[in-house]
Every structure is written in structure tokens, then in C-alpha cells.
Design a protein around this motif. Sequence first.
Motif, PDB file in Angstrom:
ATOM      1  N   THR A   1      28.249  20.106  33.807  1.00 43.40           N
ATOM      2  CA  THR A   1      27.262  19.246  33.242  1.00 43.40           C
ATOM      3  C   THR A   1      27.046  19.758  31.798  1.00 43.40           C
ATOM      4  O   THR A   1      26.614  20.489  31.494  1.00 43.40           O
ATOM      5  N   VAL A   2      27.599  18.793  30.723  1.00 44.78           N
ATOM      6  CA  VAL A   2      27.650  19.152  29.609  1.00 44.78           C
ATOM      7  C   VAL A   2      26.616  18.214  28.654  1.00 44.78           C
ATOM      8  O   VAL A   2      26.699  18.505  27.320  1.00 44.78           O
TER       9      VAL A   2
ATOM     10  N   THR B   1      32.560  27.122  29.141  1.00 41.19           N
ATOM     11  CA  THR B   1      32.866  27.753  30.208  1.00 41.19           C
ATOM     12  C   THR B   1      34.377  26.936  30.605  1.00 41.19           C
ATOM     13  O   THR B   1      35.238  27.710  31.094  1.00 41.19           O
ATOM     14  N   LEU B   2      34.478  25.559  30.123  1.00 37.28           N
ATOM     15  CA  LEU B   2      35.615  25.060  30.420  1.00 37.28           C
ATOM     16  C   LEU B   2      36.754  25.129  29.167  1.00 37.28           C
ATOM     17  O   LEU B   2      37.926  24.626  29.171  1.00 37.28           O
ATOM     18  N   GLY B   3      36.258  25.824  28.226  1.00 36.67           N
ATOM     19  CA  GLY B   3      37.030  26.102  27.144  1.00 36.67           C
ATOM     20  C   GLY B   3      37.159  24.968  26.132  1.00 36.67           C
ATOM     21  O   GLY B   3      38.291  24.874  25.572  1.00 36.67           O
TER      22      GLY B   3
ATOM     23  N   TRP C   1      35.797  18.009  21.034  1.00 32.97           N
ATOM     24  CA  TRP C   1      36.708  17.397  22.119  1.00 32.97           C
ATOM     25  C   TRP C   1      35.809  16.265  22.730  1.00 32.97           C
ATOM     26  O   TRP C   1      36.188  15.323  22.923  1.00 32.97           O
ATOM     27  N   LEU C   2      34.442  16.701  23.029  1.00 33.14           N
ATOM     28  CA  LEU C   2      33.540  15.915  24.042  1.00 33.14           C
ATOM     29  C   LEU C   2      33.380  14.651  23.078  1.00 33.14           C
ATOM     30  O   LEU C   2      33.498  13.496  23.678  1.00 33.14           O
ATOM     31  N   ASN C   3      32.862  14.551  21.836  1.00 37.82           N
ATOM     32  CA  ASN C   3      32.880  13.511  21.146  1.00 37.82           C
ATOM     33  C   ASN C   3      34.130  12.620  21.047  1.00 37.82           C
ATOM     34  O   ASN C   3      33.965  11.362  20.978  1.00 37.82           O
TER      35      ASN C   3
ATOM     36  N   ALA D   1      37.498  19.552  36.570  1.00 31.91           N
ATOM     37  CA  ALA D   1      38.441  20.397  36.461  1.00 31.91           C
ATOM     38  C   ALA D   1      39.624  19.868  35.597  1.00 31.91           C
ATOM     39  O   ALA D   1      40.534  20.404  35.193  1.00 31.91           O
ATOM     40  N   TYR D   2      39.891  18.627  35.677  1.00 39.58           N
ATOM     41  CA  TYR D   2      40.809  17.809  34.875  1.00 39.58           C
ATOM     42  C   TYR D   2      40.632  17.497  33.806  1.00 39.58           C
ATOM     43  O   TYR D   2      41.314  16.390  33.054  1.00 39.58           O
ATOM     44  N   GLN D   3      39.335  17.748  33.185  1.00 37.21           N
ATOM     45  CA  GLN D   3      38.891  17.489  31.891  1.00 37.21           C
ATOM     46  C   GLN D   3      38.728  15.834  31.692  1.00 37.21           C
ATOM     47  O   GLN D   3      38.999  15.345  30.801  1.00 37.21           O
ATOM     48  N   GLN D   4      38.141  15.375  33.052  1.00 37.86           N
ATOM     49  CA  GLN D   4      37.642  13.870  32.897  1.00 37.86           C
ATOM     50  C   GLN D   4      36.074  13.787  32.826  1.00 37.86           C
ATOM     51  O   GLN D   4      35.543  14.799  33.446  1.00 37.86           O
ATOM     52  N   VAL D   5      35.740  12.943  31.937  1.00 39.27           N
ATOM     53  CA  VAL D   5      34.467  12.890  31.631  1.00 39.27           C
ATOM     54  C   VAL D   5      33.739  11.649  32.291  1.00 39.27           C
ATOM     55  O   VAL D   5      34.166  10.559  32.360  1.00 39.27           O
ATOM     56  N   TYR D   6      32.752  12.079  32.957  1.00 41.89           N
ATOM     57  CA  TYR D   6      31.835  10.829  33.968  1.00 41.89           C
ATOM     58  C   TYR D   6      30.553  11.107  32.960  1.00 41.89           C
ATOM     59  O   TYR D   6      29.996  11.989  32.915  1.00 41.89           O
ATOM     60  N   VAL D   7      29.959   9.595  32.887  1.00 41.46           N
ATOM     61  CA  VAL D   7      28.582   9.763  32.077  1.00 41.46           C
ATOM     62  C   VAL D   7      27.914   8.550  32.761  1.00 41.46           C
ATOM     63  O   VAL D   7      28.329   7.729  33.282  1.00 41.46           O
ATOM     64  N   ASP D   8      26.651   8.977  32.549  1.00 41.46           N
ATOM     65  CA  ASP D   8      25.664   8.054  33.136  1.00 41.46           C
ATOM     66  C   ASP D   8      24.626   7.683  31.912  1.00 41.46           C
ATOM     67  O   ASP D   8      24.072   8.449  31.442  1.00 41.46           O
TER      68      ASP D   8
END
Length: 286
Positions: free
Chosen positions: A172-173, A186-188, A193-195, A215-222
Motif C-alpha cells: 500500500t503506497v 521496499t519495492l525499490g 515512478w509512482l507519479n 509484484a508486477y509493478q501494477q498500480v491499483y487505485v481507489d
Amino acid sequence: MPNWGEIAIRSLGSMAMLFAMTRILGKKQISQLSFFEYILGITLGELAAFISTDIEAHYFHGVVALLIWFLIPFGLEFLMLKSRKLRHWFEGKGRIMIKEGKVLEDNLKKERITADELLEQLRGKSVFNMADVEFAVMETNGDLNVLLKKDKQPLTASHLGIKMVNEVEPQTVIIDGKYIDEPLATLGLSRGWLNTELEKIGVTVENVFLGQVDAYQQVYVDLYDDKLKVPAPQGKALLLATLKKTQADLELFASASQNEDAKRMYERNSRELADVVSQLTPILQS
């Protein structure tokens, strides 16, 4: 001091002691309880309420009673960790209710469970046909655990001969529109990158109620605004498409190459990559 003031002080003291004792005794006090833990929880609550409101009684006497009801179970827990016999005496043992598809009526009577209650417990496990049950046991906390017959169990990847990888916990980021830096580290990954990922789906961090990265660096947002739709993550799909394209390119290079050694190398690598794609396809399409 007015009575209400004394009651307030007594209540605060009792609440603090009860909270500390519950924390020390462990999480079982707030989960499924055994008989002993059930009695203990009720008694501690009653004692705490008694010493909070009974201003005519000596406060210290109530504290002593509370400590006794805490220290004895606390010591017994250590003894029960070392003694299986003592553990069975205090917490009881699981009892088999159904064995090899047959209901054990004598055990139902020992647990004072009726046929209707047994069926109700089975329905609670999504089992509506008793003929589907191979084995069922009543645990010490009163829960019924059920093993279905082999031909009634749900299919799994192992039944189909599909190899799967262990799932890694998503991090959770973003919470309440604010970055959580430790999971990102933790994910490096970084805020930059997130922006960038958020820009791809057309949202800003302030509009995100909850955001996770897998783990596949897929972003899920609500999002705060539930009416807004965001595109589904495409990380796995893009990776699978890239692998397939690379394998197709190797085949193309093999057919176009005039050098026999290079041709064999491209063909070999193409076959090996095709095997990798075949193994990863069920994972990347999930």
C-alpha cells in the motif's frame, strides 16, 4: 471528591489494566474462544466493571482480584504450551462428527449437537449436500471444519498440471491522498515512478483514497470520486505481449539469417522463449 470523579478515576484505572492484561494474554482473547478463555474474558470484564462503580468497596481489593484472574491464566498458558494433556483438559479436544462420509451420532450426542445444527454448520461451509462430505471435525472453539470427497473438491492449478508462482503481498503506497514511502522503498520504487504511473491513468495523488502496487509493478487505485473510472492495470498484459513479440522476432531472424550457426542459435532461443511464454501465460493472464 464527588462520586462521579471517583468513578471516573476507577474506570480509567480499570480500563488501563484490562487493556494491558488483554494485550499480554494474546489475540486469542478477541478471536474464537475456548471454554476457559470464554470464562476468563467474562470474569475479567465483570471485575473491571465492579471495581469501577462500587465506590464503597476497597479499590485495592478489586485490583488484587483482577491480578489473580490475570496471573493464574497467564501461568497456565505457559504450562499448556508444554503439556498436551493439560491443554486438552482446559481447552478440550476436537471431536469427529463425520468420518468416511458417515455421521457419528454418538459424537453428536456428546457435543449436544442436533442433526439440524450439524446441517446448519455444513451450510455455513457452503456444503448443502452431506453426501459430499468425507470428514468433518468439531474444533475446540465450536467451529466445524469440513473435508470434501475428492471428486467434490474444487479444481486447482495442480489438478490441471499448471505451475504457479507464490503471490507476493501488494504494498500500500497511498492512503488518504498521501504517499507512504516505506512500502515504495521496499519495492525499490520512488515517488517519481509512482507519479508517472498515476499520470498514465489520468489521476493525481490527491484524488486517490487508497493505492497499491503489486509484484508486477501494477498500480491499483481507489478514488474518492467513485463515479470516475480508471483503466485496468496493463503491466502483465504488456509483459506477455513483449515476450511474444520477442519470440516472434527470433523466429523472423532465424528465417532471414543466411548464416547456419546464427540460424540455429535464433531457432534454439525462439523455442526456449516459447516454452517460457507457455509457462508464464496462465500467470500473466490471471
